[in-house]
Design a protein around this motif. Structure first.
Motif, PDB file in Angstrom:
ATOM      1  N   GLY A  35     -39.478  99.605  36.317  1.00 28.42           N
ATOM      2  CA  GLY A  35     -39.388 100.524  37.093  1.00 28.42           C
ATOM      3  C   GLY A  35     -37.810 100.682  37.509  1.00 28.42           C
ATOM      4  O   GLY A  35     -37.553 101.807  38.073  1.00 28.42           O
ATOM      5  N   VAL A  36     -36.896 100.093  36.794  1.00 29.44           N
ATOM      6  CA  VAL A  36     -35.288 100.200  37.060  1.00 29.44           C
ATOM      7  C   VAL A  36     -34.753 100.918  35.782  1.00 29.44           C
ATOM      8  O   VAL A  36     -35.127 100.413  34.507  1.00 29.44           O
ATOM      9  N   THR A  37     -33.962 101.682  35.911  1.00 31.87           N
ATOM     10  CA  THR A  37     -33.074 102.303  34.623  1.00 31.87           C
ATOM     11  C   THR A  37     -31.809 102.491  35.671  1.00 31.87           C
ATOM     12  O   THR A  37     -31.661 102.642  36.690  1.00 31.87           O
ATOM     13  N   SER A  38     -30.850 102.371  34.522  1.00 31.00           N
ATOM     14  CA  SER A  38     -29.303 102.536  34.829  1.00 31.00           C
ATOM     15  C   SER A  38     -28.687 102.866  33.586  1.00 31.00           C
ATOM     16  O   SER A  38     -28.814 102.320  32.596  1.00 31.00           O
ATOM     17  N   LEU A  39     -27.720 103.928  33.769  1.00 28.88           N
ATOM     18  CA  LEU A  39     -26.752 104.276  32.592  1.00 28.88           C
ATOM     19  C   LEU A  39     -25.578 104.117  32.814  1.00 28.88           C
ATOM     20  O   LEU A  39     -24.714 103.962  33.734  1.00 28.88           O
ATOM     21  N   SER A  40     -24.998 102.992  31.875  1.00 26.97           N
ATOM     22  CA  SER A  40     -23.547 102.603  31.931  1.00 26.97           C
ATOM     23  C   SER A  40     -22.673 103.348  30.823  1.00 26.97           C
ATOM     24  O   SER A  40     -22.397 103.018  29.646  1.00 26.97           O
ATOM     25  N   THR A  41     -22.033 104.721  31.229  1.00 26.48           N
ATOM     26  CA  THR A  41     -21.770 105.400  30.312  1.00 26.48           C
ATOM     27  C   THR A  41     -20.154 104.760  29.767  1.00 26.48           C
ATOM     28  O   THR A  41     -19.676 105.268  28.668  1.00 26.48           O
ATOM     29  N   ALA A  42     -19.502 104.057  30.567  1.00 28.35           N
ATOM     30  CA  ALA A  42     -18.021 103.581  30.241  1.00 28.35           C
ATOM     31  C   ALA A  42     -18.113 102.103  29.690  1.00 28.35           C
ATOM     32  O   ALA A  42     -17.165 101.487  29.139  1.00 28.35           O
ATOM     33  N   GLY A  43     -19.609 101.495  29.651  1.00 31.42           N
ATOM     34  CA  GLY A  43     -19.562 100.309  29.029  1.00 31.42           C
ATOM     35  C   GLY A  43     -20.325  99.291  30.227  1.00 31.42           C
ATOM     36  O   GLY A  43     -20.363  99.698  31.478  1.00 31.42           O
ATOM     37  N   PRO A  44     -21.066  98.227  29.863  1.00 31.50           N
ATOM     38  CA  PRO A  44     -21.633  97.492  30.966  1.00 31.50           C
ATOM     39  C   PRO A  44     -20.452  97.062  32.300  1.00 31.50           C
ATOM     40  O   PRO A  44     -19.612  96.144  32.000  1.00 31.50           O
ATOM     41  N   GLY A  45     -20.820  97.721  33.468  1.00 33.06           N
ATOM     42  CA  GLY A  45     -19.788  97.427  34.431  1.00 33.06           C
ATOM     43  C   GLY A  45     -18.554  97.683  34.525  1.00 33.06           C
ATOM     44  O   GLY A  45     -17.731  97.328  35.237  1.00 33.06           O
ATOM     45  N   LEU A  46     -18.374  98.448  33.343  1.00 36.20           N
ATOM     46  CA  LEU A  46     -16.775  99.067  33.387  1.00 36.20           C
ATOM     47  C   LEU A  46     -16.738 100.259  34.192  1.00 36.20           C
ATOM     48  O   LEU A  46     -15.547 100.831  34.039  1.00 36.20           O
ATOM     49  N   GLY A  47     -17.647 100.959  34.700  1.00 40.11           N
ATOM     50  CA  GLY A  47     -17.736 102.216  35.506  1.00 40.11           C
ATOM     51  C   GLY A  47     -18.642 102.260  36.200  1.00 40.11           C
ATOM     52  O   GLY A  47     -19.633 101.281  36.052  1.00 40.11           O
ATOM     53  N   GLU A  48     -18.815 103.404  37.016  1.00 36.45           N
ATOM     54  CA  GLU A  48     -19.932 103.283  38.206  1.00 36.45           C
ATOM     55  C   GLU A  48     -21.403 103.829  37.240  1.00 36.45           C
ATOM     56  O   GLU A  48     -21.108 104.476  36.239  1.00 36.45           O
ATOM     57  N   SER A  49     -22.060 103.168  37.766  1.00 37.73           N
ATOM     58  CA  SER A  49     -23.695 103.263  36.896  1.00 37.73           C
ATOM     59  C   SER A  49     -23.930 104.619  37.272  1.00 37.73           C
ATOM     60  O   SER A  49     -23.793 105.332  38.464  1.00 37.73           O
ATOM     61  N   LYS A  50     -24.685 105.217  36.331  1.00 40.02           N
ATOM     62  CA  LYS A  50     -25.296 106.788  36.523  1.00 40.02           C
ATOM     63  C   LYS A  50     -26.628 106.554  36.457  1.00 40.02           C
ATOM     64  O   LYS A  50     -27.547 105.961  35.838  1.00 40.02           O
ATOM     65  N   GLN A  51     -27.190 107.400  37.438  1.00 44.08           N
ATOM     66  CA  GLN A  51     -28.764 107.372  37.354  1.00 44.08           C
ATOM     67  C   GLN A  51     -29.412 106.258  37.445  1.00 44.08           C
ATOM     68  O   GLN A  51     -30.493 105.858  36.814  1.00 44.08           O
ATOM     69  N   MET A  52     -29.022 105.496  38.356  1.00 47.16           N
ATOM     70  CA  MET A  52     -29.639 104.203  38.593  1.00 47.16           C
ATOM     71  C   MET A  52     -31.013 104.382  39.668  1.00 47.16           C
ATOM     72  O   MET A  52     -30.936 104.897  40.735  1.00 47.16           O
ATOM     73  N   THR A  53     -32.321 104.268  38.984  1.00 44.85           N
ATOM     74  CA  THR A  53     -33.433 104.913  39.508  1.00 44.85           C
ATOM     75  C   THR A  53     -34.320 103.681  39.865  1.00 44.85           C
ATOM     76  O   THR A  53     -34.207 102.611  39.033  1.00 44.85           O
ATOM     77  N   LEU A  54     -35.328 103.579  40.819  1.00 47.26           N
ATOM     78  CA  LEU A  54     -35.926 102.594  41.152  1.00 47.26           C
ATOM     79  C   LEU A  54     -37.385 103.349  41.381  1.00 47.26           C
ATOM     80  O   LEU A  54     -37.446 104.199  42.535  1.00 47.26           O
ATOM     81  N   VAL A 106     -23.489 110.381  27.917  1.00 50.98           N
ATOM     82  CA  VAL A 106     -23.365 109.973  26.530  1.00 50.98           C
ATOM     83  C   VAL A 106     -23.265 108.642  26.824  1.00 50.98           C
ATOM     84  O   VAL A 106     -22.419 107.869  27.206  1.00 50.98           O
ATOM     85  N   LEU A 107     -24.172 107.785  26.083  1.00 49.56           N
ATOM     86  CA  LEU A 107     -24.273 106.595  26.305  1.00 49.56           C
ATOM     87  C   LEU A 107     -23.205 105.682  25.095  1.00 49.56           C
ATOM     88  O   LEU A 107     -23.443 106.298  23.894  1.00 49.56           O
ATOM     89  N   PRO A 108     -22.553 104.916  25.531  1.00 48.67           N
ATOM     90  CA  PRO A 108     -21.554 104.149  24.322  1.00 48.67           C
ATOM     91  C   PRO A 108     -22.483 103.580  23.224  1.00 48.67           C
ATOM     92  O   PRO A 108     -23.670 102.982  23.697  1.00 48.67           O
ATOM     93  N   GLY A 109     -21.878 103.362  21.996  1.00 42.56           N
ATOM     94  CA  GLY A 109     -22.521 102.465  20.985  1.00 42.56           C
ATOM     95  C   GLY A 109     -22.308 100.994  21.329  1.00 42.56           C
ATOM     96  O   GLY A 109     -22.443 100.505  22.443  1.00 42.56           O
ATOM     97  N   ARG A 110     -22.574 100.104  20.395  1.00 36.05           N
ATOM     98  CA  ARG A 110     -22.474  98.642  20.183  1.00 36.05           C
ATOM     99  C   ARG A 110     -21.216  98.358  21.137  1.00 36.05           C
ATOM    100  O   ARG A 110     -20.264  98.676  20.551  1.00 36.05           O
ATOM    101  N   SER A 111     -21.494  97.145  21.940  1.00 40.19           N
ATOM    102  CA  SER A 111     -20.180  96.541  22.337  1.00 40.19           C
ATOM    103  C   SER A 111     -20.486  94.914  22.466  1.00 40.19           C
ATOM    104  O   SER A 111     -21.598  94.580  22.342  1.00 40.19           O
ATOM    105  N   TRP A 112     -19.447  94.300  22.600  1.00 38.75           N
ATOM    106  CA  TRP A 112     -19.746  92.845  22.388  1.00 38.75           C
ATOM    107  C   TRP A 112     -18.504  92.156  23.398  1.00 38.75           C
ATOM    108  O   TRP A 112     -17.398  92.778  23.567  1.00 38.75           O
ATOM    109  N   PHE A 113     -19.033  91.243  23.919  1.00 40.11           N
ATOM    110  CA  PHE A 113     -18.255  90.444  24.726  1.00 40.11           C
ATOM    111  C   PHE A 113     -18.428  88.876  24.552  1.00 40.11           C
ATOM    112  O   PHE A 113     -19.524  88.280  24.795  1.00 40.11           O
ATOM    113  N   ALA A 114     -17.255  88.263  24.498  1.00 39.23           N
ATOM    114  CA  ALA A 114     -17.223  86.629  24.084  1.00 39.23           C
ATOM    115  C   ALA A 114     -16.759  85.955  25.351  1.00 39.23           C
ATOM    116  O   ALA A 114     -15.526  86.327  25.966  1.00 39.23           O
TER     117      ALA A 114
END
Length: 770
Positions: A126-145, A756-764
């Motif tokens: 039931g939760v959705t969230s859009l990270s247009t800048a990357g995970p946690g790298l900008g404000e979440s868009k349309q976080m719905t519950l 517009v949601l970003p493509g693949r990202s990686w973090f080590a």
């Protein structure tokens, strides 16, 4: 009758007091009364949310357990794997409304190290969230519950509600990064009478802080990855300090810099966190916590793009460096400072009475360069823009007193918060080094004409105050073996004041105050069928205070500003064993009114109406099955139908379903996960549509549902006889299959604008325990 409650199993929660002299003058009489009364009050609503069982009142003696310590251990050592320890989301047997608990293991090992709470909560049904800048790298868009938007549900930190004073929305990346969060609990419903907050309307996302460890440790972590992201995190635990009576402290510092997924979307953030816990005797514990953030980022003027803009500018367009265009990063940037502090006390007053109290403060200070345009008062060819300032500080007190005996548990208490908010926006001329935009020789602050309309550089300037008081009482009655019935009542008192020499939109003065009162009722029940299986039911009222936008109009008295309300009915079941745990629920929500805005005919003046409301109904479920040899599989899903009563139109920007499926592995130092999250299709309408009239919709644009997969791989070991006591390395990959997804945001002139949601990202990441 055997008691189902145990004072010994109640978590050691906090008591808050921040004696800052500059704030004393803002503590109004109601808060003082609440603080004094609080010496006799305490409980669940602010009990910290640190343990799922502790949050709910129906804990049985045979399930009693010590409070779960939310302390991060880099390497777990010999872990007893089960569905209970590996589930990314799960509910407790004692709940009275649907909930999903997301634990520290998931936060530490299976989401990006850059994540915010929205990215963590997104795994729940039931939760959705859009990270247009990357995970946690900008404000979440349309976080719905459950389809409720961000300003229609509570977000709390250690039981303290926080959010913008104007519309109760939240800035997901501006307060608590993932490394400062010990647990996320998603409550899908208005809760009991003791659930506090401005927006008990749609549910609660309850964040819990990390606890200090019992032993000394110093844990440096370095992460790097996509978008030239670098994150450095240092955590110090003093362990138990015997010279201070067993006090212990955790302190963290974090710095992150990133280019983000958007062109010229550079961002940096500094965060500091400290939590100190001090036992006093054998029955009292005092906690002090402080969290501070400073973030500076380039903020795209185009937060969402049309299809034509995507084709012309590219999918990842954010800003450029061309000073001749309005999309230059030099004209679109923000700086924010936030902090949250509390001091709290939890005290067992006797064998049957328990006291909890928190006094707290939090603040948000935002200076934003935005809305660039060509043409100023000084010259039609100059580049102009606006500096917007928004800062607020809240002061509050959360109180509860709990009495437990063989017949049940009585809880009473209250919450008071006072917030003051200054907001202004002034036009500037970049060709004159950002000078205030006025004509040569004109008065700096402008003037008012005969009709009282302002002319000058200010778009608006105002100050508003919000006073909220909530008192409640509820009794969890042990009606029969295994059956707990909890009736409750809550009274709300909310006052808004606004002093606007230049009101937003109208540019006329506005001085206005309005107060709302409401009494809400609650009835919940939980029945333990067996030690591993329970059922529950809820009938509860939700409440959402009018937001500040409803005061920006020429005559707010004509707008029938009124709180939005819901009536919620829910039924669910929870099953938990070491091998398999699952829960499911059905719900029906009568959304009794719906505030929407349009314009006064023949003018551009805004006006607010209350529509007939909406019906929201659905089904949700989640499960984890432990396969063996360290491996588990999990899945969750939700189906939702949300439509306006008057027109039968679907609610805009509400996904019609969610789902997640994945596999987890943890054995002998190795850990891994592979999972896929689905967000359903949604619609958007022309901005001036009337939710009561289907014929008012002249343009509808939708976007289809989409899947996005993620993967985590890691390994860690403890080391004996070395300066380095442990180490952990891990790799997180988001949007594993590089899906290119668009999500509808709004419609203008029959043209859709999309996130517009970003493509693949990686973090080590690599961590050491020293």
């Amino acid at each position: 009758m055997q008691s189902r409650f145990s004072s010994a199993s109640t978590p050691a929660h906090s008591f808050v007091l921040r004696p800052i002299v500059r704030g004393i003058r803002q503590w109004h009489a109601p808060l003082g009364w609440m603080m004094l009364a609080g010496l006799c009050l305490s409980g669940q609503a602010f009990a910290t949310d640190t343990d799922a069982a502790a949050v709910q009142p129906t804990q049985t003696v045979n399930q009693a357990k010590p409070p779960k310590q939310l302390e991060e251990i880099e390497v777990q050592g010999n872990v007893s794997n089960s569905a209970l320890t590996q589930a990314p989301t799960q509910a407790d047997l004692t709940i009275t409304q649907p909930q999903s608990v997301i634990g520290l293991d998931w936060i530490s090992n299976h989401v990006a190290p850059t994540a915010d709470y929205a990215a963590i909560a997104a795994i729940a049904p039931g939760v959705t969230s859009l990270s247009t800048a990357g995970p946690g790298l900008g404000e979440s868009k349309q976080m719905t519950l459950r389809g409720f938007n961000d300003n229609q549900y509570n977000v709390t930190y250690d039981g303290i509600p926080f959010g913008d004073t104007n519309d109760f929305s939240h800035h997901t990346s501006s307060y608590f990064p993932a490394k400062m969060i010990g647990q996320v609990l998603v409550d899908r419903g208005p809760g009991n009478a003791s659930t506090i907050g401005e927006a008990t309307f749609g549910g609660t996302v309850a964040l819990s802080s990390k606890d200090p460890r019992d032993t000394f440790s110093f844990i440096p972590t370095q992460s790097f990855g996509s978008y030239d992201t670098s994150l450095t995190h240092l955590e110090l635990n003093t362990g138990r300090l015997d010279d201070l009576g067993g006090g212990k402290l955790i302190a963290s510092a974090q710095y992150i810099s990133t280019d983000t997924a958007k062109t010229n979307g550079d961002s940096s953030r500094k965060t500091g966190y400290i939590k100190y816990v001090q036992p006093i005797g054998t029955s009292t514990e005092i906690t002090f916590l402080s969290n501070y953030n400073y973030i500076r980022f380039n903020n795209p003027d185009l937060s969402s793009l049309t299809m034509q803009q995507i084709a012309t500018l590219g999918r990842n367009f954010g800003l450029n460096n061309d000073r001749s265009t309005t999309n230059c990063a030099c004209y679109n940037y923000q700086a924010k400072q936030t902090d949250l502090e509390y001091i709290g006390v939890h005290s067992a007053l006797s064998d049957t009475w328990t006291l909890d109290n928190k006094v707290y403060t939090y603040a948000y200070d935002n200076t934003s360069h935005e809305s660039p345009h060509v043409g100023t008062k000084a010259s039609p060819t100059n580049m102009g823009g606006y500096i917007k300032i928004n800062n607020y500080r809240a002061w509050g007190d959360v109180l509860q007193l709990t009495h437990t005996d063989d017949y049940g548990q009585f809880r009473t208490g209250g919450w008071y918060e006072y917030t003051t908010n200054s907001r202004s926006s002034v036009a500037i001329d970049y060709a004159r080094n950002g000078a205030v935009d006025v004509k040569a020789g004109a008065p700096l602050f402008g003037s008012f004409n005969a009709k009282g309309v302002y002319s000058g550089p200010y778009k608006y300037t105002m100050q508003d105050q919000l006073h909220t008081g909530q008192i409640y009482a509820e009794y969890a009655w042990l009606a029969a073996d295994g059956l707990t019935i909890t009736p409750g009542i809550k009274n709300l008192n909310i006052t808004r004041d606004i002093q606007a020499p230049i009101n937003q939109g109208t540019k006329t003065p506005l001085y206005y105050s309005q107060t709302w009162h409401k009494t809400l009722g609650y009835l919940t029940a939980n029945y333990l069928l067996r030690d591993d299986w329970s059922i529950y039911a809820t009938a509860a009222q939700g409440f959402l205070a009018p937001n500040l936008n409803e005061f920006y109009v020429p005559n707010p008295r004509l707008n029938k500003a009124s709180p939005e309300q819901t009536m919620n009915y829910q039924f669910g079941t929870v099953y938990k064993t070491d091998r398999f745990n699952a829960d499911a629920d059905v719900y029906f929500i009568n959304f009794k009114n719906y505030a929407f805005s349009t314009t006064v005919p023949g003018t551009t003046d805004p006006v607010y109406y209350l529509a007939k409301g909406a019906y929201i109904k659905g089904i949700e479920g989640e499960m984890t099955y432990y396969v063996g040899a360290g491996a588990s599989v999990f899945a969750n899903a939700s189906l939702q139908d949300a439509s306006f009563k008057g027109s039968n139109l679907d609610l805009p920007n509400v996904p019609n379903r969610t789902a997640a499926i994945g596999v987890l592995y943890e054995n002998q130092g190795f850990f891994a996960s592979l999972y896929d999250k689905y967000a359903g299709s949604q619609k958007a309408y022309n901005s001036n549509f009337n939710p009561d009239q289907a014929s008012s919709v002249t343009s509808t644009v939708g976007s289809g549902g989409f899947w996005q997969a993620a993967m985590s791989l890691g390994y860690g070991q403890n080391i004996n006889g070395s300066f380095i006591k442990s180490y952990k390395v891990r790799l997180q990959v988001d949007n594993l299959f590089d899906a290119h997804n668009l999500v509808i945001n709004s419609v203008s002139n029959n043209t859709g604008s999309y996130y517009v949601l970003p493509g693949r990202s990686w973090f080590a990441s690599v961590s050491f325990g020293l």
